[in-house]
Design an enzyme around this catalytic site. Structure first.
Site, PDB file in Angstrom:
ATOM      1  CG  HIS A  34       8.492  -3.403  -7.420  1.00  0.00           C
ATOM      2  ND1 HIS A  34       8.852  -3.730  -6.529  1.00  0.00           N
ATOM      3  CD2 HIS A  34       7.387  -2.544  -6.915  1.00  0.00           C
ATOM      4  CE1 HIS A  34       7.540  -4.293  -5.819  1.00  0.00           C
ATOM      5  NE2 HIS A  34       6.353  -3.183  -5.987  1.00  0.00           N
ATOM      6  CG  HIS A  80       5.811  -3.483   1.476  1.00  0.00           C
ATOM      7  ND1 HIS A  80       5.594  -1.967   1.902  1.00  0.00           N
ATOM      8  CD2 HIS A  80       5.751  -2.651   0.184  1.00  0.00           C
ATOM      9  CE1 HIS A  80       5.101  -1.025   1.365  1.00  0.00           C
ATOM     10  NE2 HIS A  80       4.723  -1.636  -0.004  1.00  0.00           N
TER      11      HIS A  80
END
EC number: 6.3.5.3
Length: 705
Positions: A34, A80
């Site tokens: 990430h 998200h």
């Protein structure tokens, strides 16, 4: 997730010792997929990020693009995804909060949001639950902070059932003299944390976002989801403006993935410095927090500012004025990135190594197979009804009516059109914004589908008379360790990059989200693109006036691969052939010229659902259309780069089109019906009135209200 043995060995070799527990967790998060883009960074060099208008490209919190010498915009996008599966409301809300703070950290004021949402099949109860929670989270947060949500897309596909995607983009506005960056400026300057207090919410969010979702993720991973407070964010927005007004900020970074550890280490590493940070000084809302919790908490609404020592008192005064907490947590320094707790060093590492030293992955890829031509037999009336009522092509009014899209008084064209338009009188222009992707396209053909996504977004701008300035991407994929999944991901990167380069659209930033796998399998490779352009001339609407005839402008691909129709029929087809690079760019130039001409009365691009959906969106109860096509493929082909134009002057249209094909479709009518004739099947004719079409297309409202 724990620090992999191979990474630990590299870290031990670099440090000359075993990492402390806090260091190990810091590396685990900052070296996660990430944060470090370990599987995707080797591919991202395919993007062209340069242009005369590009002030700051990839690598900062947001990109910066000039509208003129004195006026800049920022452009950023983030995902998200995992948090929105576990907790759809808070996951989506904090996605909005995070991308807005990325905007603040460049010195900009947020002026618009775009949300691109992807869920499992609409007829599944769980998909609707996620949709409802995500939209409510975005609406409550965006509305409360006063930033309009003006563009986006909502898609449904069975492969998102166990892993939805929530991609949010933000546009900010600033004058050139207010620009700041996330690059530390001088040793001895103080690091000041401003905003909410630090708690245990969101711990391990970066590493959590780098794993496949487990079957029990909704309960087991809930602590990794941050909880947002939009009212504090609004105060932070205004406080940030006050700090900029008084020129109190040297550099800045918002606290997002990996919390304070990520923000502060990256800030000083970019400037070639280290830091001395006292974790005990961080204002906390929970007792007895451990050092790794303070360092890696992803509690929301927090910013880290670099401030000259003589300005610290004033920064804290302004924070107090806006009822925000603040703390001097350390300073920019020479040497290592050092964090202490209770007087002992718990982190002492080279800043550039922890922030940017993760080794890249060398992964195998397999190119996905393409479909072959096997067209189904269709009944025209049934096909039209199925496509018009498909949740992917249906009206998304149920979604965007929950958003305040006019706050700020800049919105010149609201959601529901090809692209949103924002007034920017500071630069004497309008800013056009579009965002989206189509999982059916990229699931059928990753490379060609991604080229089509870029072409489609640029066509949306052209249909409003706008010239592209720049784009940012959010590249979503499954587990890259699977060669077929990585092959599909590589395909969308290359396809997006190639078409953006062909259209001279620099890709100035973005986000990568991998490991979007669940028990349902990997998601389709999904290249969300947000693109902005400047529109200085007239911009026609898409509703027919009834005073002209209808023509199709652009190159058709003559195939149905990836189309909405094929989701309802038993058949397959090749993906539509897109124009080559030069031809694609020329087509959009011609479209821009046509739609801004005085003789053009209405214009609307052709994409999802094909010509059938485009015309259905153009007719009204007062004005209908009567058109003819040769075959069903022409009616449902979703090739982008085309527009339907209502014109009062065919000669002017042909002159402006030049070498770009123009096809006669038919005429407008005064009966409010959409009539379609397919000539290769005995002149089969079907007509629906505007009321019936609206009922077909109102499936989201009908099923969710």
């Amino acid at each position: 997730m724990t620090l992999p043995d191979a990474d630990r060995d590299l870290i031990v070799a670099e440090l000359g010792r075993d990492p402390t527990p806090t260091e190990a967790m810091l590396f685990e998060n900052l070296w996660s997929e990430h944060c470090a883009y370990r599987s995707s960074r080797p591919l991202l060099s395919a993007f062209d990020s340069e242009g005369e208008q590009v002030v700051i490209g990839p690598g900062d919190d947001a990109a910066v693009v000039s509208l003129d010498d004195e006026t800049y915009i920022t452009l950023g996008i983030e995902s998200h995804n995992h948090p929105s599966y576990v907790d759809p409301y808070d996951g989506a809300a904090t996605g909005v909060g995070g991308i807005v703070r990325d905007t603040l950290s460049m010195g900009a004021y947020p002026i618009a949001l775009a949300d691109c949402l992807y869920f499992g099949d609409f007829d599944r109860e769980h998909s609707r639950y996620l949709l409802d929670g995500v939209v409510e989270g975005i609406a409550d947060y965006g509305n409360a902070i006063g930033v309009p949500t003006v563009a986006g897309a909502t898609s449904f596909h069975e492969k998102y059932e166990g892993n939805p995607l929530v991609n949010v983009a933000c546009v900010g506005l600033l004058s050139a003299d207010r620009l700041i960056t996330a690059e530390a400026q001088e040793a001895g300057n103080k690091l000041v944390l401003v905003g909410s207090s630090t708690g245990r919410d969101g711990l391990g969010g970066a590493s959590f976002a780098s794993e496949d979702l487990a079957e029990d993720a909704e309960t087991e991973d809930r602590p990794a989801v941050q909880v947002g407070d939009p009212y504090t964010e609004k105060l932070l927005i205004e406080c940030n403006e006050a700090l900029l007004d008084e020129e109190l900020v040297e550099s800045c970074r918002d606290l997002g993935a990996a919390g304070l550890g990520g923000a502060s280490s990256e800030l000083v590493a970019k400037g070639g410095f280290g830091a001395n940070i006292d974790l005990n000084e961080v204002h906390q809302r929970e007792p007895e927090m451990r050092p790794f919790e303070i360092l890696l908490s992803e509690s929301q609404e927090r910013m880290c500012y670099e401030v000259r020592p003589e300005n610290v008192e004033r920064v804290q005064e302004l924070a107090a004025r806006f009822d925000l907490g603040s703390a001097v947590i350390g300073e920019v320094a020479e040497g290592n990135y050092v964090c202490t707790f209770d007087g002992e060093a718990v982190v002492d590492v080279p800043p550039e190594y922890v922030a940017d030293g993760a080794p890249m992955n060398d992964l195998d890829s397999v190119e996905p197979e393409q479909a072959t031509r096997d067209l189904p037999e269709v009944v025209l009336s049934q096909a039209l009804e199925a496509v018009l009522s498909d949740p992917n092509t249906a009206s998304k009014e149920w979604v965007y009516r929950q958003y305040d899209h006019e706050v700020g008084l800049r919105t010149a064209r609201r959601p529901g059109d090809d692209a949103a338009l924002l007034d920017v009188p500071e630069a004497n222009t309008k800013l056009a914004l579009t965002a989206g992707a189509d999982p059916n396209w990229t699931n059928a053909a990753p490379y060609d589908g991604a080229r089509a996504v870029a072409f489609e977004n640029a066509t949306n701008l052209a249909a409003k008379g706008a010239t592209p300035l720049a784009a940012v991407d959010c590249l979503n994929g499954g587990n890259p360790e699977k060669p077929d999944v990585y092959g599909g991901f590589k395909g969308i990167v290359d396809g997006l990059a190639d078409m953006c380069s062909a259209l001279s659209v620099p890709v100035v930033g973005g986000n990568v989200s991998l490991y979007n796998d669940s028990v349902a399998g990997p998601i389709p490779p999904t290249p969300t693109l947000a693109m902005v352009g400047s529109a200085d001339g007239p911009s026609p609407g898409m509703t027919l006036s009834g005073d002209g005839d209808l023509y199709l402008v652009g190159y058709s691909g003559d195939a149905l691969g990836g189309s909405t129709l094929l989701q309802h029929e038993d058949g397959s087809d090749a993906f539509p052939a897109l124009p080559d690079d030069d031809t694609a760019a020329a087509a959009l130039d011609a479209i821009r010229g046509i739609v801004t001409d005085d003789s053009t009365l209405a214009a609307h691009d052709v994409s999802h659902g094909g010509l059938a959906v485009t015309l259905a969106e153009m007719v009204s109860e007062e004005v209908g259309a009567d058109i003819a096509v040769e075959n069903v493929v022409q009616l449902f082909d979703e090739t982008p780069g085309r527009v339907v134009v209502e014109t009062a002057d065919l000669d002017a249209l042909l002159d402006l089109a030049g070498d770009v094909p123009v096809y006669e479709l038919g005429t407008t009518t005064d009966d409010g019906y959409l009539g379609v004739t397919v000539t290769d099947d005995g002149d089969e004719y079907v007509a629906f009135d505007a009321t019936t079409i609206a009922e077909f297309r109102d499936v989201l409202t009908r099923e969710l209200d």
